[in-house]
Motif scaffolding. Structure first.
Motif, PDB file in Angstrom:
ATOM      1  N   UNK A  51       0.872  -1.178   0.000  1.00 35.63           N
ATOM      2  CA  UNK A  51       0.000   0.000   0.000  1.00 35.63           C
ATOM      3  C   UNK A  51       0.905   1.222   0.000  1.00 35.63           C
ATOM      4  N   UNK A  52       0.395   2.375  -0.447  1.00 33.56           N
ATOM      5  CA  UNK A  52       1.316   3.515  -0.573  1.00 33.56           C
ATOM      6  C   UNK A  52       1.175   4.573   0.512  1.00 33.56           C
ATOM      7  N   UNK A  53       0.087   4.538   1.274  1.00 33.60           N
ATOM      8  CA  UNK A  53      -0.077   5.559   2.299  1.00 33.60           C
ATOM      9  C   UNK A  53      -0.003   4.907   3.683  1.00 33.60           C
ATOM     10  N   UNK A  54       1.202   4.587   4.098  1.00 37.07           N
ATOM     11  CA  UNK A  54       1.366   3.843   5.353  1.00 37.07           C
ATOM     12  C   UNK A  54       2.509   4.436   6.171  1.00 37.07           C
ATOM     13  N   UNK A  55       2.525   4.078   7.454  1.00 33.95           N
ATOM     14  CA  UNK A  55       3.601   4.504   8.346  1.00 33.95           C
ATOM     15  C   UNK A  55       4.206   3.227   8.930  1.00 33.95           C
ATOM     16  N   UNK A  56       5.361   2.855   8.447  1.00 34.01           N
ATOM     17  CA  UNK A  56       5.957   1.596   8.895  1.00 34.01           C
ATOM     18  C   UNK A  56       7.411   1.829   9.283  1.00 34.01           C
ATOM     19  N   UNK A  57       7.828   1.194  10.351  1.00 36.31           N
ATOM     20  CA  UNK A  57       9.220   1.293  10.754  1.00 36.31           C
ATOM     21  C   UNK A  57       9.643  -0.027  11.360  1.00 36.31           C
ATOM     22  N   UNK A  58      10.863  -0.414  11.101  1.00 37.55           N
ATOM     23  CA  UNK A  58      11.381  -1.590  11.799  1.00 37.55           C
ATOM     24  C   UNK A  58      12.871  -1.441  12.019  1.00 37.55           C
ATOM     25  N   UNK A  59      13.365  -2.197  12.971  1.00 39.82           N
ATOM     26  CA  UNK A  59      14.784  -2.107  13.255  1.00 39.82           C
ATOM     27  C   UNK A  59      15.238  -3.286  14.075  1.00 39.82           C
ATOM     28  N   UNK A  60      16.525  -3.561  14.002  1.00 35.58           N
ATOM     29  CA  UNK A  60      17.089  -4.647  14.798  1.00 35.58           C
ATOM     30  C   UNK A  60      18.458  -4.215  15.299  1.00 35.58           C
ATOM     31  N   UNK A  61      18.757  -4.545  16.539  1.00 39.09           N
ATOM     32  CA  UNK A  61      20.068  -4.248  17.085  1.00 39.09           C
ATOM     33  C   UNK A  61      20.638  -5.502  17.736  1.00 39.09           C
ATOM     34  N   UNK A  62      21.940  -5.621  17.665  1.00 32.92           N
ATOM     35  CA  UNK A  62      22.632  -6.711  18.360  1.00 32.92           C
ATOM     36  C   UNK A  62      23.777  -6.069  19.116  1.00 32.92           C
ATOM     37  N   UNK A  63      23.863  -6.355  20.403  1.00 32.78           N
ATOM     38  CA  UNK A  63      24.946  -5.721  21.141  1.00 32.78           C
ATOM     39  C   UNK A  63      25.288  -6.449  22.415  1.00 32.78           C
ATOM     40  N   UNK A  64      26.284  -5.915  23.076  1.00 36.69           N
ATOM     41  CA  UNK A  64      26.687  -6.433  24.374  1.00 36.69           C
ATOM     42  C   UNK A  64      26.311  -5.413  25.421  1.00 36.69           C
ATOM     43  N   UNK A  65      26.579  -5.744  26.670  1.00 36.00           N
ATOM     44  CA  UNK A  65      26.282  -4.775  27.727  1.00 36.00           C
ATOM     45  C   UNK A  65      27.157  -3.549  27.514  1.00 36.00           C
ATOM     46  N   UNK A  66      26.575  -2.400  27.759  1.00 44.64           N
ATOM     47  CA  UNK A  66      27.258  -1.138  27.528  1.00 44.64           C
ATOM     48  C   UNK A  66      28.362  -0.939  28.572  1.00 44.64           C
ATOM     49  N   UNK A  67      29.587  -0.728  28.085  1.00 48.42           N
ATOM     50  CA  UNK A  67      30.751  -0.593  28.981  1.00 48.42           C
ATOM     51  C   UNK A  67      30.618   0.597  29.923  1.00 48.42           C
ATOM     52  N   UNK A  68      30.102   1.700  29.384  1.00 48.48           N
ATOM     53  CA  UNK A  68      29.995   2.899  30.220  1.00 48.48           C
ATOM     54  C   UNK A  68      28.983   2.681  31.349  1.00 48.48           C
ATOM     55  N   UNK A  69      27.880   1.948  31.028  1.00 47.23           N
ATOM     56  CA  UNK A  69      26.889   1.667  32.062  1.00 47.23           C
ATOM     57  C   UNK A  69      27.484   0.765  33.139  1.00 47.23           C
ATOM     58  N   UNK A  70      28.260  -0.237  32.691  1.00 50.57           N
ATOM     59  CA  UNK A  70      28.909  -1.131  33.656  1.00 50.57           C
ATOM     60  C   UNK A  70      29.848  -0.352  34.576  1.00 50.57           C
TER      61      UNK A  70
END
Lengths: 434, 263
Positions: free
Chosen positions: A366-385
């Motif tokens: 369809x042409x009049x739509x609002x769609x978003x997707x995303x994927x992330x892969x990571x480790x624990x954040x060093x700064x947070x640790x």
């Protein structure tokens, strides 16, 4: 071209059941359905990693486990299992090794809804005829076909129009021993304007190999609301294969949270069809796995009509050599204008050996739509640790706290307080070990 | 407050440190005694933030030469949490947001961990709640902050107050305040500075790392150090900060040349 090879595993499974499949005297819808599904099983085969939908999940080890169904003997549930009963759920249906246990189950005193085991459904065959096997595709999917052919007992929840069921319906599947195959079946029908919360929970009292092959079908009529919570914490050696389908009509809302915590190999296929205007769904998932566990989630959200809204958050936390798989397809059909779809898959790898395969897919026609997707892969954040450690927390505590927080985003969406607390405790205990 | 008889808390001698193989600290010398307030000033990139991170034990920084003694103990051998437990506290320039961890849970966990290590009494959630609310008054913080995720969605000023709240709870013997004044409006600056002043006493010491003199209008240092290219190149009293504010950092070198021209 697909060449059909007689599948030894399927033959064995069916053979172990054939003796129980009694000759059909009066052909009810249910009997016919099972016979049809059995025919399908005979023309299907187990998927392999050469099949696109099973690329990342090798279930060849399943072949070594053509386990029969448990005998009818009812086993007592020990005290340490008491924590699986929820305060809020005045209505609970308990199955042990696939057998309904009336002695442990509590039916609601409120007669506004019909909750029955599937065997009780045969009397009201019109309901079965109208809904059972209509959503779950047994023509193509060998596991759905097996379940449909071999299902023995299951749950049927029917909520009449405009009835809001205040307390959750808790369906508890207990696996009490190894080397047993169970085929749980669940049918939920929420009539127009009805609302209900259904919790499907799978637990094990052993650590051996067992197989669960479950199928759930949910029908949401106009303006109905269903809150579907699924908790899978099977034995660490278990196979858990599950299919869930929901048909969401006009202005209805389907919300689901699926948690994959146990099993050696688990596969969850979820299909949601937004079949009427202004239908909506929120589809959340969390896989928390370690050791050599594999958790595979395949979702398919079908925007078949205009003005529908879908939200999806799927998270995987993998430790040791665990392997997570996520495949999330969102289909926007040609006339499904003004679709609003959002999908996010976030993955946390806690070890160098852990692995995740993620495949978010948007197919928009369809042409009049609002769609978003995303994927992330990571480790624990060093700064947070470092931040947490600089406040005195040990590295282990800091890691566990951040891991817990990552999963907590999904857990916090569980609307049943006592279940949420159980899950929080369970996940805290799990993260402390890692 | 300078007292000749005070105990030496921190002794830094010829400290060299690298990050990603690049040397940032190139021979820092500093001695801090109990009760003293030190300010380390300098331009961006002079190494002052690195110095505070090295003291707190950030894993990205490696000490390549020199000694770092805290209360006579070699700090370089301690993990960040052991330094915190021993009494070092770093107020971050950019406090980290941690979604999903409730602030009150985090604060209690940190407090009880440190109390436990110091052989002091831990508090249960109810006792802690009373205790932390009392401390929050000092910083004019809204109790709602307890229910929110750590620093998540906090404004710059709210984050800095949350840092000083942690400092108030953990009662460090040596507090390192890294650019605590940055991102604060004048009201927030006054509240934060007032909090820091109330926490300052004869048994603890503070090192204020700052670019500007502004914070020093509210917290009066006993010593002002100027850092440049990884070294402390000038040490003086509080009037040095004022001179830097008026003349700029270049003034130090102009001043050196004039001084050098004297016979």
């Amino acid at each position: 071209m697909n060449m059909i090879i007689k599948d030894d595993y399927l033959d064995k499974l069916i053979a172990s059941w054939k003796k129980e499949i009694s000759p059909v005297h009066s052909v009810s819808y249910l009997d016919q359905l099972k016979a049809d599904a059995l025919n399908c099983v005979e023309s299907l085969r187990l998927p392999t990693i050469r099949d696109e939908e099973w690329r990342f999940t090798d279930i060849s080890s399943l072949r070594a486990t053509p386990f029969p169904r448990a005998s009818a003997a009812t086993l007592p549930v020990s005290d340490n299992q008491a924590d699986t009963f929820l305060d809020e759920a005045v209505c609970k249906l308990v199955f042990i090794d696939g057998r309904y246990v009336p002695g442990l189950s509590v039916q609601t005193a409120d007669n506004s809804i019909t909750v029955s085991s599937l065997s009780g459904l045969t009397g009201t065959s019109s309901v079965a005829e109208q809904y059972l096997g209509r959503l779950a595709d047994f023509q193509e999917n060998v596991f759905v076909a097996l379940n449909t052919a071999l299902m023995h007992e299951g749950v049927c929840v029917i909520v009449p129009a405009d009835v809001a069921v205040k307390v959750p319906v808790h369906i508890l599947y207990i696996s009490s021993r190894k080397e047993v195959t169970v085929y749980p079946r669940c049918l939920v029908v929420a009539e127009s304007g009805a609302s209900v919360t259904v919790i499907e929970e799978y637990v094990a009292l052993h650590e051996g190999v067992s197989l669960t092959n479950s199928v759930t079908e949910m029908y949401l009529k106009d303006s109905a609301r269903v809150n579907h919570i699924r908790v899978q914490r099977e034995s660490p050696q278990a196979f858990h294969i599950a299919n869930s389908s929901a048909l969401v009509a006009k202005s209805a809302q389907y919300d689901s949270i699926s948690l994959a915590l146990g099993a050696h190999i688990s596969r969850f296929d979820q299909k949601i069809t937004l079949a009427g205007e202004n239908a909506g769904c929120e589809v959340d998932g969390l896989a928390l796995i370690a050791g050599r566990q594999l958790a595979d989630t395949h979702t398919f959200i079908d925007h078949a009509n205009p003005h529908c809204r879908s939200r999806q958050l799927h998270k995987c936390i993998m430790d040791d050599s665990a392997h997570g798989v996520f495949s999330g397809k969102i289909m926007v059909r040609p006339h499904a204008q003004l679709t609003d779809a959002r999908q996010l898959n976030r993955n946390l790898l806690l070890s160098d050996r852990a692995r995740v395969d993620t495949k978010p897919q948007l197919e928009i026609f369809a042409d009049d739509v609002k769609c978003a997707h995303g994927a992330t892969v990571g480790q624990l954040d060093r700064e947070s640790l470092f931040y947490l450690q600089s406040r005195g927390l040990t590295e282990t505590v800091a890691r566990n706290l951040l891991t817990y927080a990552f999963g907590g985003e999904v857990i916090s969406r569980v609307t049943v307080p006592s279940l949420r607390q159980h899950l929080e405790q369970y996940i805290l205990a799990r993260t402390r070990i890692s | 407050m300078i007292n000749i008889n005070s105990k030496i808390l921190l002794e830094v001698h010829d400290l060299h440190a690298t990050v990603g193989g690049i040397e940032i600290l190139k021979g820092v010398n500093l001695t801090v005694k109990s009760g003293e307030i030190h300010a380390i000033m300098g331009l961006n990139g002079s190494g002052k933030s690195t110095f505070s991170k090295v003291l707190a034990g950030h894993p990205d920084y490696e000490i390549t030469r020199g000694t770092l003694l805290f209360d006579g103990q070699d700090l370089s051998a301690l993990a960040p949490e052991e330094r915190a437990q021993a009494g070092i506290f770093l107020a971050f320039q950019y406090p980290v947001e941690i979604p999903g961890v409730a602030n009150d849970h985090f604060l209690r966990l940190a407090y009880n961990t440190v109390q436990g290590k110091r052989g002091k009494e831990e508090l249960d959630p109810l006792e802690f709640d009373d205790f932390v609310r009392e401390k929050m008054k000092l910083l004019k913080m809204n109790p709602d902050f307890l229910d929110r995720s750590v620093n998540e969605g906090f404004s710059g000023g709210e984050k800095k107050r949350n840092e000083i709240l942690q400092m108030a709870l953990l009662e460090p013997r040596l507090a390192l305040l890294d650019e605590t004044d940055s991102g604060l409006d004048i009201d927030a600056l006054r509240i934060v500075a007032n909090g820091i002043n109330q926490l300052s006493g004869k048994d603890n010491a503070m090192i204020l790392v700052t670019h500007y003199q502004r914070l020093l209008d509210y917290i009066v240092p006993d010593f002002v150090h100027v850092m440049e290219a990884g070294r402390i190149i000038r040490t003086s009293g509080k009037e040095l900060a004022q001179a830097l504010e008026t003349h700029g950092y270049d003034w130090i070198h102009a001043n050196d040349q004039v001084a050098g021209a004297q016979p």
